[in-house]
Each structure stands twice: as structure tokens, then as C-alpha cells.
Design an enzyme around this catalytic site. Sequence first.
Site, short mmCIF file in Angstrom:
data_model
loop_
_atom_site.label_atom_id
_atom_site.label_comp_id
_atom_site.label_asym_id
_atom_site.label_seq_id
_atom_site.Cartn_x
_atom_site.Cartn_y
_atom_site.Cartn_z
N CYS A 140 0.84 -1.20 0.00
CA CYS A 140 0.00 0.00 0.00
C CYS A 140 0.87 1.24 0.00
O CYS A 140 2.04 1.21 0.38
CB CYS A 140 -0.90 0.00 1.22
SG CYS A 140 -1.93 -1.48 1.36
N ARG B 251 2.08 1.32 -5.90
CA ARG B 251 2.16 0.41 -4.75
C ARG B 251 0.83 -0.28 -4.46
O ARG B 251 0.77 -1.18 -3.60
CB ARG B 251 2.62 1.18 -3.50
CG ARG B 251 3.98 1.83 -3.64
CD ARG B 251 4.35 2.56 -2.36
NE ARG B 251 4.55 1.62 -1.27
CZ ARG B 251 5.73 1.11 -0.91
NH1 ARG B 251 6.81 1.43 -1.58
NH2 ARG B 251 5.81 0.27 0.10
N TRP C 100 -3.51 -1.90 -1.66
CA TRP C 100 -3.46 -3.23 -2.28
C TRP C 100 -4.06 -4.17 -1.25
O TRP C 100 -3.52 -4.35 -0.16
CB TRP C 100 -2.02 -3.62 -2.61
CG TRP C 100 -1.93 -4.92 -3.37
CD1 TRP C 100 -2.04 -5.10 -4.71
CD2 TRP C 100 -1.69 -6.22 -2.80
NE1 TRP C 100 -1.89 -6.43 -5.03
CE2 TRP C 100 -1.67 -7.14 -3.88
CE3 TRP C 100 -1.49 -6.70 -1.51
CZ2 TRP C 100 -1.47 -8.50 -3.69
CZ3 TRP C 100 -1.29 -8.05 -1.32
CH2 TRP C 100 -1.28 -8.94 -2.40
N ASN D 12 0.15 0.11 6.09
CA ASN D 12 0.72 -0.80 5.09
C ASN D 12 1.30 -1.98 5.84
O ASN D 12 2.12 -1.80 6.74
CB ASN D 12 1.82 -0.09 4.29
CG ASN D 12 2.53 -1.01 3.32
OD1 ASN D 12 1.98 -2.03 2.90
ND2 ASN D 12 3.75 -0.66 2.95
N GLY D 13 0.89 -3.20 5.50
CA GLY D 13 1.38 -4.39 6.19
C GLY D 13 0.25 -5.31 6.57
O GLY D 13 -0.88 -5.18 6.11
N GLU E 121 11.53 -14.74 -17.94
CA GLU E 121 11.23 -13.32 -17.74
C GLU E 121 10.30 -12.80 -18.83
O GLU E 121 9.37 -12.03 -18.55
CB GLU E 121 12.53 -12.52 -17.71
CG GLU E 121 12.37 -11.01 -17.59
CD GLU E 121 11.67 -10.56 -16.31
OE1 GLU E 121 11.28 -9.38 -16.25
OE2 GLU E 121 11.47 -11.37 -15.38
N LYS F 91 6.54 -11.20 -18.13
CA LYS F 91 6.11 -9.87 -18.57
C LYS F 91 4.77 -9.95 -19.28
O LYS F 91 3.88 -9.12 -19.06
CB LYS F 91 7.16 -9.24 -19.51
CG LYS F 91 8.43 -8.80 -18.85
CD LYS F 91 8.30 -7.54 -18.02
CE LYS F 91 8.08 -7.81 -16.56
NZ LYS F 91 8.98 -8.56 -15.80
N GLU G 282 1.96 -10.68 -16.75
CA GLU G 282 1.70 -9.58 -15.84
C GLU G 282 0.83 -8.49 -16.46
O GLU G 282 -0.08 -7.97 -15.80
CB GLU G 282 3.02 -8.94 -15.38
CG GLU G 282 3.81 -9.75 -14.37
CD GLU G 282 5.10 -9.06 -14.00
OE1 GLU G 282 5.39 -8.97 -12.80
OE2 GLU G 282 5.83 -8.61 -14.91
N HIS H 248 9.35 -32.87 -23.86
CA HIS H 248 8.97 -33.68 -22.69
C HIS H 248 7.64 -33.23 -22.12
O HIS H 248 7.40 -33.38 -20.92
CB HIS H 248 10.07 -33.61 -21.62
CG HIS H 248 11.36 -34.21 -22.06
ND1 HIS H 248 11.54 -35.57 -22.20
CD2 HIS H 248 12.53 -33.64 -22.42
CE1 HIS H 248 12.77 -35.82 -22.61
NE2 HIS H 248 13.40 -34.66 -22.75
N LYS I 84 3.74 -2.92 -6.80
CA LYS I 84 5.17 -2.86 -7.12
C LYS I 84 6.03 -3.46 -6.03
O LYS I 84 6.91 -4.27 -6.28
CB LYS I 84 5.57 -1.40 -7.36
CG LYS I 84 7.01 -1.22 -7.80
CD LYS I 84 7.21 -1.77 -9.19
CE LYS I 84 8.60 -1.56 -9.70
NZ LYS I 84 8.81 -2.20 -11.01
#
Length: 611
Positions: A2, A27, A73, A99-100, A484, A488, A491, A507, A606
Site C-alpha cells: 500500500c 504500490r 493493495w 501498510n502491512g 522473464e 512480462k 503480468e 517432454h 510494485k
Amino acid sequence: MCGIVGYIGSKEAYPILINGLKRLEYRGYDSAGISLLDNQIKIYKCQGKVSRLESFVTSRDISGSVGIGHTRWATHGEPNDVNAHPHRSMNGKFVVIHNGIIENYARLKEKLSSRGYTFASETDTEVLANLIEYIYLKGKLSADIAVRLALTKVIGAYGLVIMCVDEPDKLIAARKGSPLVIGVGEGEYFVASDATPIVEHTKSVIYLNDDDVAVISRDELVLKNLKNVPQTPVVHTVDLDIGEIDKNGFDHFMLKEIFEQPRSILDTFRGRVSGDKKEIHLGGLYQVMNRLQESQRIIMVGCGTSWHAALVGEYLFEDFARIPVEVEYASEFRYRNPLITKKDVVIAISQSGETADTLAAIRLAREKGALVLGICNVVGSSIPRETNGGVYTHAGPEIGVASTKAFTAQVTVLTMMALLLGYRRKTLSKANYQRMVNELTLIPEKIERILETNGKYRDIAALYKDANNFLYLGRGYFFPVALEGALKLKEISYIHAEGYPAAEMKHGPIALIDKNMPVVVIATKDKSYDKIVSNIQEVKARNGVVIAVVTEGDTVIREMADHVLEVPSTEVPLAPLTTVVPLQLLSYYIAVLRGCNVDQPRNLAKSVTVE
């Protein structure tokens, strides 16, 4: 997770708070809210982004020179108007932003309920607000003492800013596990989760440590810990320009940050590579280099993109320094009772320096006696302060939630560390060392050349924006790049994508291949080039669509792939720095053409400061 912002001074607080929330929205953006104190406490909050809050307060009373703001968030309770912060205590004495996660909130809530407290929301934060109020009223204490006593009963992580209606000329800020920074002005103070909303007002900041509680008035800051022991605030100067946190003409922060990579890589090795481009100097490792050289094993920990950077680091360290490397998800590391000895080195990688899982891994490694090093992007963050040494990346602020320039800056640091360690251990010859160092200095210019072909990526993206699945393949150094690239795309476009070692395709994943699933192959020239050509042929034999990242001038793969994206030739260990850029651009344009919010993808934030 947050975003927190607070202000106390002589100015109107609202413009500072709302602009601060816009800076912090990366955030979290599930909901937003502000509270202003001007003879009375006013709270305005709603589900959705900060822009919706801005519209919501139109024609409402937004006066007041003391205030707090929050962009959320969601952890406890779904994103809605009621669960949005700030939260007011039952009797209206306290307003809290947080935040937390308060891990023992359910037990605290049960006890408060038995004492007559009721709750409007599903959040752990409202429980904390009521706990503070209960102690305040029962003990007839000052607000800051009530806050400190309440926090001694809390298990979990928090960054908090608190207002008390009975003490209207104060803000109380507290930190444990979640970052908080206080900006120091002339007759005014600012509080925020990070420096981005502060730099346009002041460059002087105080970073709170765990268990710090700051009582802030317009002309004074008193800093103590939870045991009421006075602490000495240390004022730092923030090296951050406002232009770094603006889009500067780009449509999105993500595109700006992709285009900033030549500069961010240059800034990361600038001053660390000698003028003759033959030597590397890493001052943050000076005190620990002997122990690093003598290590018997290196363990790298990270989350998400940082974990992918660590995978590249595994190849680099084993190639150059010939030390065994293990790469661990930080989120799993401490829960599986890992074997760690005093002869091990643990390298923690985090863009923010505040990733909760990575911090937990660091603390476990230090308890076991390992040498712990950090690689992060944010000066003054927790990881640099809790490690024995390390190296900062110099990527600058990264606002887009999907990491781009932070990844290449991390890989640049890992490359320098591996080269220096290999040279010091004599597992890398002087000639090869100097050749690789020189080639590293050429990478920014080579990425510039890739970015010049920017328009081609939009054309390819237009063909495949409606695909439901993508497969990314790579061998050796390019397997982490495939991971990666897939991340991307997932996301920011919400298309399912998987990264695989190319040899593993047969496989299992080969069963998925048909004309509807694009296969992205990193196929630049290295010792496994012939093998990757065979993998492409296997895809084409099953009517698969191939998008290949190839070395400039490649004619073999051009003849068989549906599309080729060229990158300049470089040494294979450095090629992850160039080959990832086409994958970033491809993901970006697919997401844009799908109408997705590129900078603020759904459900993400983030800086992940909760476990």
C-alpha cells in the site's frame, strides 16, 4: 504494497496528499482515501484508483493543514468503499492508515469485541485503530503512549500514520517491516512509504527503522522506539529528481523505463569500470571480498523478476568464478529448513529493498552465520541496512509495476560481481576478464540499436494480441530470459504464458503446439545454436508459429521462423541484457493493443512488503 502519505504544516494538506497518492499508486490501486483534520476529522474514501477519489471529493470540504492519505493493495477484506483506508476507531478518537499485515488481528478483534467494540470493515487495520483507542481511553494516556503500548501487542508488519482528534496538531508514524520515510521541511513534515511523493517538496528525509515511533508536530519531530527510548533522527539527502518520476512524453511509465535501459545500465557500471575499460571496482564489496573469494557455495534469493535475474547470476558465477550456486525463491527459502553454513554466501536481490520474503530469508541466513550481500535499487531501504555488504543498482525510480530496467540493472551488477570474483579467484584469465569488461561497456549502445526498431514490435503484437497462450523457449543463459519474457506477458496482458528450457519442450509442452499458440524462441548464436534450430524445426513441423530473437545477420532461422527480432552480437554471458529487450517491447505492445492498464496491472503492486 500500500501507499502511505501524510502532511503536517502551514499549507493546505489536500493537494499534497492527492498528488502524493498519484505518485504512490504503483504500490496499490484497489482503493484510495484521505483524512483531513481541521477542527474535525473528515474522511473520504472509495474503491478504485486515485482519480476516482479525486472526483469523489469534488464539492466536499477538503480544508485542513494536517492530513493522511492511502492507496490500497487489498490483503484483509475485498476492495470496496468500506475496507478502504483510512479507518476510524469506534468512538472516533483515532484515524489510521496502514501498510502491512497484523497477523494476530483475529485474536485482538475477539478481545475487543468482548469489551463492546464493533467493527465496520473486514480489515486488520480497523482492529488496530480500535486497540489504540481502547488503551487510550482506558489508561487516560497521551496518543503516542497509547500507540506504543498497542504496538507491543501486535504481531506482524506495519507502516502506520495515525491522527488523534484530541491532539490535532500531531501525526504519529510507526514502522516495523514496512517502509516509512519522513520528509523534513521548513515548519512542515511529510510522511510517505517512499521518497517519490516527497522530493518535489524537500530533499531532506529520515528513514524510520523497525520499532521506531515518530511524534510529529509542525516544528518538531520526536523519535523513540517501542520501549520509549529516545532515538537520534539521521537526516539524509535524497538524490532524486522530479523528472525521474514523470512520464516525460511517453504513453506509459513501462515504455519510458524500457527506453531508459541504455542509461540505467550505463549508470550502474559508471564509476565501477575503470576509464580504460579493463577493471571493475565494487566498493560495497571491499570489506567482504576475502570472505566472498573463499566461499564454498553461493545462494541467491529473490522473488519474481529478481529471481529470474538470480538465475542469470547462477550461470555467470559458475562460468566465471567456478563456485556452486543455488537459486531459491525467497518466499520458500526459510520454510524448508535450508542447510546454511558460515562458509556460504547469500545474495539477496530486490528492486525495492523492502520485499518481505527476501528480508525474511536474509534474517535466517544471518542467524546461521552466512555472509549476506544485497543487490537493490533503493538507497536507505531495509536490505542494504540488514546485509554485510552489497552493490546498489542505479536504475533510478521504476514506477511501472512490471519490472524492466530493474532486471537489466540487476543482471549488470551480477555480471560485474561474477567477473570480479572470477578474476580474483584466478578462474578467469586477465585477457578474458578485460575482454568481457570492455564488452559490457558496449551493451548500452547495442540496446539503443534494438530500441530504434521499436515500430516492428507493434506490428507483430497486432497479429497475436488475441492469442490465449504463449510459449517461450531458451537454452543456457536464455532460459531465464524465456521465463522473464513469459512473466512480462502474463503480468501486463493477462495472456497465459510459460517459459521452458528449449530441450524440455519435447517432454510435455510440445503437446500444446498448434497454429494458435505463438512460440517465442531466444535463438542467438551460442554453443547450443544448432540445437535451438532443431527445436524451431520441431515447432514448425507441428504448424506452430515461431517468433525468434536472433543475432543480427542470421539467415538460417530467418528462413524457418514466421518473424525474427534481431539483436546485435555480443558475448553470450552478456546476451541476456540484449535479448530481454525485444520480449519487453513485445509484451508492452500486446498489452496496449488489448486495452490493458500497462503500468497498473490488475491484482499486482510494485513493492511486496507482506508475506
